[in-house]
Design a protein around this motif. Structure first.
Motif, PDB file in Angstrom:
ATOM      1  N   THR A   1      13.376   4.772 -11.454  1.00  0.00           N
ATOM      2  CA  THR A   1      13.346   3.346 -11.185  1.00  0.00           C
ATOM      3  C   THR A   1      14.444   2.631 -11.958  1.00  0.00           C
ATOM      4  N   ALA A   2      14.839   1.479 -11.454  1.00  0.00           N
ATOM      5  CA  ALA A   2      15.936   0.725 -12.072  1.00  0.00           C
ATOM      6  C   ALA A   2      15.457   0.005 -13.327  1.00  0.00           C
ATOM      7  N   ILE A   3      16.418  -0.494 -14.092  1.00  0.00           N
ATOM      8  CA  ILE A   3      16.106  -1.241 -15.313  1.00  0.00           C
ATOM      9  C   ILE A   3      15.365  -2.523 -14.955  1.00  0.00           C
ATOM     10  N   PRO A   4      14.284  -2.857 -15.637  1.00  0.00           N
ATOM     11  CA  PRO A   4      13.596  -4.118 -15.376  1.00  0.00           C
ATOM     12  C   PRO A   4      14.534  -5.303 -15.599  1.00  0.00           C
ATOM     13  N   GLN A   5      14.376  -6.315 -14.776  1.00  0.00           N
ATOM     14  CA  GLN A   5      15.210  -7.499 -14.905  1.00  0.00           C
ATOM     15  C   GLN A   5      14.900  -8.232 -16.205  1.00  0.00           C
ATOM     16  N   THR A   6      15.912  -8.562 -16.955  1.00  0.00           N
ATOM     17  CA  THR A   6      15.758  -9.305 -18.201  1.00  0.00           C
ATOM     18  C   THR A   6      16.638 -10.545 -18.132  1.00  0.00           C
ATOM     19  N   PRO A   7      16.091 -11.747 -18.361  1.00  0.00           N
ATOM     20  CA  PRO A   7      16.915 -12.958 -18.317  1.00  0.00           C
ATOM     21  C   PRO A   7      18.089 -12.859 -19.277  1.00  0.00           C
ATOM     22  N   LEU A   8      19.253 -13.347 -18.846  1.00  0.00           N
ATOM     23  CA  LEU A   8      20.442 -13.267 -19.680  1.00  0.00           C
ATOM     24  C   LEU A   8      20.240 -13.951 -21.025  1.00  0.00           C
ATOM     25  N   GLY A   9      19.374 -14.965 -21.043  1.00  0.00           N
ATOM     26  CA  GLY A   9      19.136 -15.686 -22.282  1.00  0.00           C
ATOM     27  C   GLY A   9      18.486 -14.826 -23.347  1.00  0.00           C
ATOM     28  N   GLU A  10      17.869 -13.723 -22.936  1.00  0.00           N
ATOM     29  CA  GLU A  10      17.216 -12.835 -23.888  1.00  0.00           C
ATOM     30  C   GLU A  10      18.160 -11.795 -24.461  1.00  0.00           C
ATOM     31  N   LEU A  11      19.379 -11.756 -23.964  1.00  0.00           N
ATOM     32  CA  LEU A  11      20.361 -10.824 -24.501  1.00  0.00           C
ATOM     33  C   LEU A  11      20.892 -11.341 -25.831  1.00  0.00           C
ATOM     34  N   PRO A  12      21.137 -10.457 -26.786  1.00  0.00           N
ATOM     35  CA  PRO A  12      21.695 -10.898 -28.071  1.00  0.00           C
ATOM     36  C   PRO A  12      23.103 -11.446 -27.882  1.00  0.00           C
TER      37      PRO A  12
ATOM     38  N   THR B   1      27.066  -5.471 -32.042  1.00  0.00           N
ATOM     39  CA  THR B   1      26.214  -5.251 -33.221  1.00  0.00           C
ATOM     40  C   THR B   1      24.832  -4.758 -32.807  1.00  0.00           C
ATOM     41  N   ALA B   2      24.288  -5.344 -31.736  1.00  0.00           N
ATOM     42  CA  ALA B   2      22.958  -4.948 -31.268  1.00  0.00           C
ATOM     43  C   ALA B   2      22.944  -3.496 -30.804  1.00  0.00           C
ATOM     44  N   ILE B   3      23.992  -3.085 -30.114  1.00  0.00           N
ATOM     45  CA  ILE B   3      24.071  -1.702 -29.644  1.00  0.00           C
ATOM     46  C   ILE B   3      24.220  -0.742 -30.813  1.00  0.00           C
ATOM     47  N   GLU B   4      25.028  -1.104 -31.788  1.00  0.00           N
ATOM     48  CA  GLU B   4      25.178  -0.254 -32.979  1.00  0.00           C
ATOM     49  C   GLU B   4      23.845  -0.094 -33.706  1.00  0.00           C
TER      50      GLU B   4
ATOM     51  N   LEU C   1      20.830  -0.269 -32.308  1.00  0.00           N
ATOM     52  CA  LEU C   1      19.985   0.601 -31.496  1.00  0.00           C
ATOM     53  C   LEU C   1      20.407   2.064 -31.616  1.00  0.00           C
ATOM     54  N   LYS C   2      21.693   2.310 -31.749  1.00  0.00           N
ATOM     55  CA  LYS C   2      22.177   3.676 -31.924  1.00  0.00           C
ATOM     56  C   LYS C   2      21.573   4.309 -33.173  1.00  0.00           C
ATOM     57  N   GLN C   3      21.520   3.535 -34.251  1.00  0.00           N
ATOM     58  CA  GLN C   3      20.944   4.048 -35.504  1.00  0.00           C
ATOM     59  C   GLN C   3      19.442   4.244 -35.363  1.00  0.00           C
ATOM     60  N   GLU C   4      18.787   3.280 -34.733  1.00  0.00           N
ATOM     61  CA  GLU C   4      17.328   3.325 -34.581  1.00  0.00           C
ATOM     62  C   GLU C   4      16.878   4.503 -33.720  1.00  0.00           C
ATOM     63  N   LEU C   5      17.640   4.790 -32.662  1.00  0.00           N
ATOM     64  CA  LEU C   5      17.247   5.818 -31.702  1.00  0.00           C
ATOM     65  C   LEU C   5      17.861   7.182 -31.987  1.00  0.00           C
ATOM     66  N   ASN C   6      18.762   7.241 -32.959  1.00  0.00           N
ATOM     67  CA  ASN C   6      19.607   8.425 -33.141  1.00  0.00           C
ATOM     68  C   ASN C   6      20.277   8.749 -31.810  1.00  0.00           C
ATOM     69  N   ALA C   7      20.988   7.763 -31.300  1.00  0.00           N
ATOM     70  CA  ALA C   7      21.615   7.857 -29.980  1.00  0.00           C
ATOM     71  C   ALA C   7      23.116   8.039 -30.093  1.00  0.00           C
ATOM     72  N   VAL C   8      23.678   8.649 -29.063  1.00  0.00           N
ATOM     73  CA  VAL C   8      25.123   8.788 -28.954  1.00  0.00           C
ATOM     74  C   VAL C   8      25.541   8.205 -27.608  1.00  0.00           C
TER      75      VAL C   8
ATOM     76  N   MET D   1      19.297   1.011 -23.503  1.00  0.00           N
ATOM     77  CA  MET D   1      18.881   1.478 -24.828  1.00  0.00           C
ATOM     78  C   MET D   1      17.649   0.723 -25.315  1.00  0.00           C
ATOM     79  N   LYS D   2      17.591  -0.550 -25.021  1.00  0.00           N
ATOM     80  CA  LYS D   2      16.461  -1.363 -25.457  1.00  0.00           C
ATOM     81  C   LYS D   2      15.170  -0.946 -24.753  1.00  0.00           C
ATOM     82  N   ASN D   3      15.264  -0.668 -23.434  1.00  0.00           N
ATOM     83  CA  ASN D   3      14.086  -0.366 -22.631  1.00  0.00           C
ATOM     84  C   ASN D   3      13.859   1.140 -22.429  1.00  0.00           C
ATOM     85  N   LEU D   4      14.833   1.955 -22.876  1.00  0.00           N
ATOM     86  CA  LEU D   4      14.781   3.406 -22.706  1.00  0.00           C
ATOM     87  C   LEU D   4      14.617   3.807 -21.242  1.00  0.00           C
ATOM     88  N   THR D   5      15.287   3.077 -20.394  1.00  0.00           N
ATOM     89  CA  THR D   5      15.292   3.334 -18.959  1.00  0.00           C
ATOM     90  C   THR D   5      16.519   2.660 -18.368  1.00  0.00           C
TER      91      THR D   5
END
Length: 321
Positions: free
Chosen positions: A4-15, A20-23, A25-32, A292-296
Motif C-alpha cells: 500500500t502507498a504512504i498515508p497522506q500527511t498534510p504538508l503542514g505536518e512536515l518538519p 535534519t529530520a531525516i538524519e 530518523l537515520k540514527q533512530e532507525l539504524n537506517a541507511v 522513514m517516519k511511517n515505515l512504509t
C-alpha cells in the motif's frame, strides 16, 4: 507485489528542516539511505551512498543497517530486499517503477525462455524479481561485457531485457546473443540530430553515453559506459566540456566532482523533459522523510521468488570481483 502507498500527511505536518529530520530518523532507525545517480539533487546530498546499479547492489549486500531506504526505482529496492530478507526495505514512492522492467512481462518471458531451453539466461539488473528468478546470471551496465566474456563460447545466451545494451555487448564481445526486445524510454529519447548539432556548436565538447542508448547515439560518443563509468571518465579526462547522453540526474555529481567542467545534457527528440526519468523523479525528499517516519511503503515478495532471484545475483557478484 507492491504494498500500500504512504498515508497522506498534510504538508503542514512536515518538519521545516527535512535534512535534519531525516538524519535524526537515520540514527533512530539504524537506517541507511541508498540513492541512484538519477535521483534529485537533494536526495543525492542526503544519501549515505550514491551509485549505479552494481555499486548499489554491492552496498545493499554489505550493509549493517536495520532499515534500507532505497531512493531509486522498484527493481532496485527489490534487489536490496532479495539480498536482505530480514531487513526492512523502504521505497519512498511505490509508483517509482521502470519502463525497461515493464517491457519484460514475466509470463511472456517464461514462454520465450521455454522456446529456447538450451540457452543460458543473462538478465540486466533492470528487471523485476520474477525475471531475475528465471535468470541464470544477472548483470549491470558496468559488468555486462565482463560477465558475457566469462561464459563459454559454445553456450548460447538469452540476453534480457534491454536490446540496446545487448546490442552493445554483442559488439564488444563478438558474441551472438538472443535479445529480448525491451528498452528504456529515457535512453531511447535522445535525438541523434540534436547531438550532432550540439557537437557543431560546441566543437570542444566530448559526447559520452550510456550503453542503453540506441546505436545511432552511441556512434557519436567518444566514451560509452555505466553512470559510474561516465562519472569517473569526466573526472579523469582533460576535456572541459561534455555532452551527456544519459538521465541528467548524474550531472549533479559530475558538477560536484569536476566543478571546473561544463556538462550539457543530451536533448530529447521533442521539446520536453523526456530525457528525465519520470519514475526516478517520483521520489522526493518529502516522500523519503514520510517513508522513514511511517515505515512504509515496504518491499515484500514471496520467499520462493526471492530465493530463486538471489542465486543469479550472487553469481553476478562472484563474477564481478
Amino acid at each position: 507485489m507492491f504494498t500500500t502507498a504512504i498515508p497522506q500527511t498534510p504538508l503542514g505536518e512536515l518538519p521545516l528542516d527535512l535534512f535534519t529530520a531525516i538524519e535524526s530518523l537515520k540514527q533512530e532507525l539504524n537506517a541507511v539511505i541508498l540513492a541512484h545517480y538519477y535521483q534529485e539533487p537533494d536526495i543525492q546530498d542526503i544519501a549515505d551512498f550514491i551509485g549505479d546499479s552494481l555499486q548499489l547492489a554491492k552496498a545493499a549486500a554489505t550493509t549493517n543497517a536495520d532499515v534500507i531506504v532505497f531512493a531509486g526505482v522498484h527493481f532496485m529496492a527489490e534487489t536490496a530486499k532479495i539480498l536482505n530478507p530480514d531487513k526492512l526495505v523502504l521505497l519512498p514512492d511505490l509508483d517509482a517503477g521502470c519502463s525497461l522492467a515493464d517491457s519484460c512481462p514475466p509470463e511472456a518471458f517464461a514462454a520465450f525462455k521455454a522456446a529456447h531451453p538450451d540457452h543460458l539466461v543473462v538478465s540486466y539488473i533492470n528487471c523485476s524479481a520474477e525475471i531475475k528468478a528465471m535468470s541464470d546470471i544477472i548483470c549491470t551496465s558496468s559488468n555486462a561485457v565482463k560477465i558475457i566474456q566469462q561464459i563459454p563460447q559454445s553456450q548460447p545466451i538469452i540476453f534480457a531485457p534491454d536490446r540496446n545494451l545487448g546490442r552493445y555487448v554483442m559488439e564488444q564481445t563478438g558474441r551472438d546473443l538472443l535479445l529480448w526486445q525491451g528498452s528504456c524510454i529515457v535512453h531511447e529519447t535522445f535525438s541523434e540530430k540534436k547531438i550532432v548539432q550540439l557537437k557543431i556548436t560546441h566543437p570542444e565538447a566530448e559526447a559520452i553515453a550510456h550503453p542503453e542508448c540506441e546505436s545511432t547515439v552511441l556512434r557519436h560518443a567518444s566514451f560509452i559506459g555505466s553512470t559510474a563509468a561516465l562519472l569517473k571518465y569526466c573526472q579523469n579526462s582533460p576535456t572541459k566540456q561534455f555532452i551527456v547522453a544519459t538521465e541528467p540526474g548524474i550531472i549533479h555529481q559530475m558538477q560536484k566532482l569536476a566543478p571546473d567542467k561544463h556538462f550539457i545534457p543530451a536533448p530529447p527528440l521533442n521539446n520536453c523533459a523526456c530525457n528525465e526519468c519520470p519514475f526516478m523523479r517520483l521520489n522526493t525528499l518529502e516522500k523519503l522523510y514520510l517513508a522513514m517516519k511511517n515505515l512504509t511503503p515496504a518491499i515484500t515478495m514471496a520467499e520462493d521468488i526471492r530465493i530463486a532471484a538471489l542465486r543469479p545475483i550472487q553469481r553476478m557478484l562472484e563474477m564481478s570481483v
